[in-house]
Write a protein that holds these residues in place. Structure first.
Motif, PDB file in Angstrom:
ATOM      1  N   ILE A   1       0.755  -1.111   0.184  1.00  0.00           N
ATOM      2  CA  ILE A   1      -0.142   0.080  -0.006  1.00  0.00           C
ATOM      3  C   ILE A   1       0.947   1.221   0.092  1.00  0.00           C
ATOM      4  N   CYS A   2       0.839   2.173  -0.924  1.00  0.00           N
ATOM      5  CA  CYS A   2       1.333   3.380  -1.073  1.00  0.00           C
ATOM      6  C   CYS A   2       0.273   4.523  -0.742  1.00  0.00           C
ATOM      7  N   THR A   3       0.634   5.596   0.338  1.00  0.00           N
ATOM      8  CA  THR A   3      -0.171   6.741   0.294  1.00  0.00           C
ATOM      9  C   THR A   3       0.744   7.911  -0.127  1.00  0.00           C
ATOM     10  N   GLY A   4       0.100   9.008  -0.531  1.00  0.00           N
ATOM     11  CA  GLY A   4       0.687   9.916  -1.112  1.00  0.00           C
ATOM     12  C   GLY A   4      -0.375  11.428  -1.324  1.00  0.00           C
ATOM     13  N   VAL A   5       0.373  12.247  -1.911  1.00  0.00           N
ATOM     14  CA  VAL A   5      -0.486  13.565  -2.274  1.00  0.00           C
ATOM     15  C   VAL A   5      -0.045  13.662  -3.795  1.00  0.00           C
ATOM     16  N   ASP A   6      -0.926  13.826  -4.711  1.00  0.00           N
ATOM     17  CA  ASP A   6      -0.688  14.207  -6.014  1.00  0.00           C
ATOM     18  C   ASP A   6      -0.249  15.763  -5.993  1.00  0.00           C
ATOM     19  N   ILE A   7       0.065  15.951  -7.478  1.00  0.00           N
ATOM     20  CA  ILE A   7       0.586  17.608  -7.723  1.00  0.00           C
ATOM     21  C   ILE A   7      -0.942  18.533  -7.233  1.00  0.00           C
ATOM     22  N   LYS A   8      -2.097  17.839  -7.364  1.00  0.00           N
ATOM     23  CA  LYS A   8      -3.301  18.771  -7.351  1.00  0.00           C
ATOM     24  C   LYS A   8      -3.752  18.884  -5.615  1.00  0.00           C
ATOM     25  N   ASN A   9      -2.787  18.349  -4.836  1.00  0.00           N
ATOM     26  CA  ASN A   9      -3.029  18.313  -3.529  1.00  0.00           C
ATOM     27  C   ASN A   9      -4.261  17.383  -2.998  1.00  0.00           C
ATOM     28  N   ARG A  10      -4.419  16.290  -3.576  1.00  0.00           N
ATOM     29  CA  ARG A  10      -5.351  15.318  -3.408  1.00  0.00           C
ATOM     30  C   ARG A  10      -4.791  14.133  -2.661  1.00  0.00           C
ATOM     31  N   TYR A  11      -5.073  13.623  -1.636  1.00  0.00           N
ATOM     32  CA  TYR A  11      -4.684  12.466  -1.018  1.00  0.00           C
ATOM     33  C   TYR A  11      -5.004  11.300  -1.958  1.00  0.00           C
ATOM     34  N   THR A  12      -4.136  10.346  -1.935  1.00  0.00           N
ATOM     35  CA  THR A  12      -4.241   9.075  -2.533  1.00  0.00           C
ATOM     36  C   THR A  12      -3.884   8.110  -2.018  1.00  0.00           C
ATOM     37  N   ILE A  13      -4.355   6.697  -2.240  1.00  0.00           N
ATOM     38  CA  ILE A  13      -4.030   5.589  -1.693  1.00  0.00           C
ATOM     39  C   ILE A  13      -3.978   4.456  -2.764  1.00  0.00           C
ATOM     40  N   ILE A  14      -2.994   3.679  -2.971  1.00  0.00           N
ATOM     41  CA  ILE A  14      -2.792   2.980  -4.105  1.00  0.00           C
ATOM     42  C   ILE A  14      -2.590   1.291  -3.369  1.00  0.00           C
ATOM     43  N   PHE A  15      -3.157   0.339  -3.702  1.00  0.00           N
ATOM     44  CA  PHE A  15      -3.296  -0.855  -3.500  1.00  0.00           C
ATOM     45  C   PHE A  15      -2.658  -1.601  -4.307  1.00  0.00           C
ATOM     46  N   TYR A  16      -1.325  -2.280  -4.287  1.00  0.00           N
ATOM     47  CA  TYR A  16      -0.802  -3.198  -5.051  1.00  0.00           C
ATOM     48  C   TYR A  16      -1.003  -4.563  -4.847  1.00  0.00           C
ATOM     49  N   ILE A  17      -1.662  -5.604  -5.571  1.00  0.00           N
ATOM     50  CA  ILE A  17      -1.677  -6.827  -5.491  1.00  0.00           C
ATOM     51  C   ILE A  17      -1.260  -7.606  -6.552  1.00  0.00           C
ATOM     52  N   ASP A  18      -0.110  -8.551  -6.137  1.00  0.00           N
ATOM     53  CA  ASP A  18       0.520  -9.252  -7.277  1.00  0.00           C
ATOM     54  C   ASP A  18       0.304 -10.855  -6.745  1.00  0.00           C
ATOM     55  N   ARG A  19      -0.487 -11.410  -7.453  1.00  0.00           N
ATOM     56  CA  ARG A  19      -1.076 -12.690  -7.307  1.00  0.00           C
ATOM     57  C   ARG A  19      -1.688 -13.380  -8.477  1.00  0.00           C
TER      58      ARG A  19
END
Length: 110
Positions: free
Chosen positions: A34-52
């Motif tokens: 899981i990655c969390t962050g802020v994009d250029i437009k100041n929106r909070y973002t969460i990314i789930f990466y599932i490799d299976r």
């Protein structure tokens, strides 16, 4: 993390800040990245990466939503952008559940 950043760069989504989130902080032992962050437009973002290889079912998506709710409570803010990147096929009911939760789903292996 470099592969995730490059993947979103091809989608014209750039981040100011992007960090991995440790699931052990909220007491979960899943193998999701899981990655969390802020994009250029100041929106909070969460990314789930599932490799299976096996199919993502509705119960898997319910656990993802549970993790999302716990991270929202811990960080005390909501995520405007929600992404799921997976190399596995997704069940149709699970896909509808993700759409109801405003997830953008990308089928790619990084």
């Amino acid at each position: 993390m470099k592969k995730i950043v490059e993947f979103f760069k091809t989608k014209n989504i750039l981040f100011k800040k992007l960090d991995f989130f440790d699931l052990k902080e909220i007491g979960i032992k899943k193998r999701y990245k899981i990655c969390t962050g802020v994009d250029i437009k100041n929106r909070y973002t969460i990314i789930f990466y599932i490799d299976r290889k096996s199919r993502l079912l509705q119960k898997d998506i319910l656990s993802i939503i549970e993790i999302l709710n716990k991270t929202i409570l811990q960080n005390s803010h909501n995520y405007k952008n929600r992404f799921l990147i997976t190399s596995a096929p997704i069940c149709s009911k699970a896909l509808k559940l993700l759409e109801n939760e405003n997830f953008k789903v990308y089928n790619a292996s990084l």
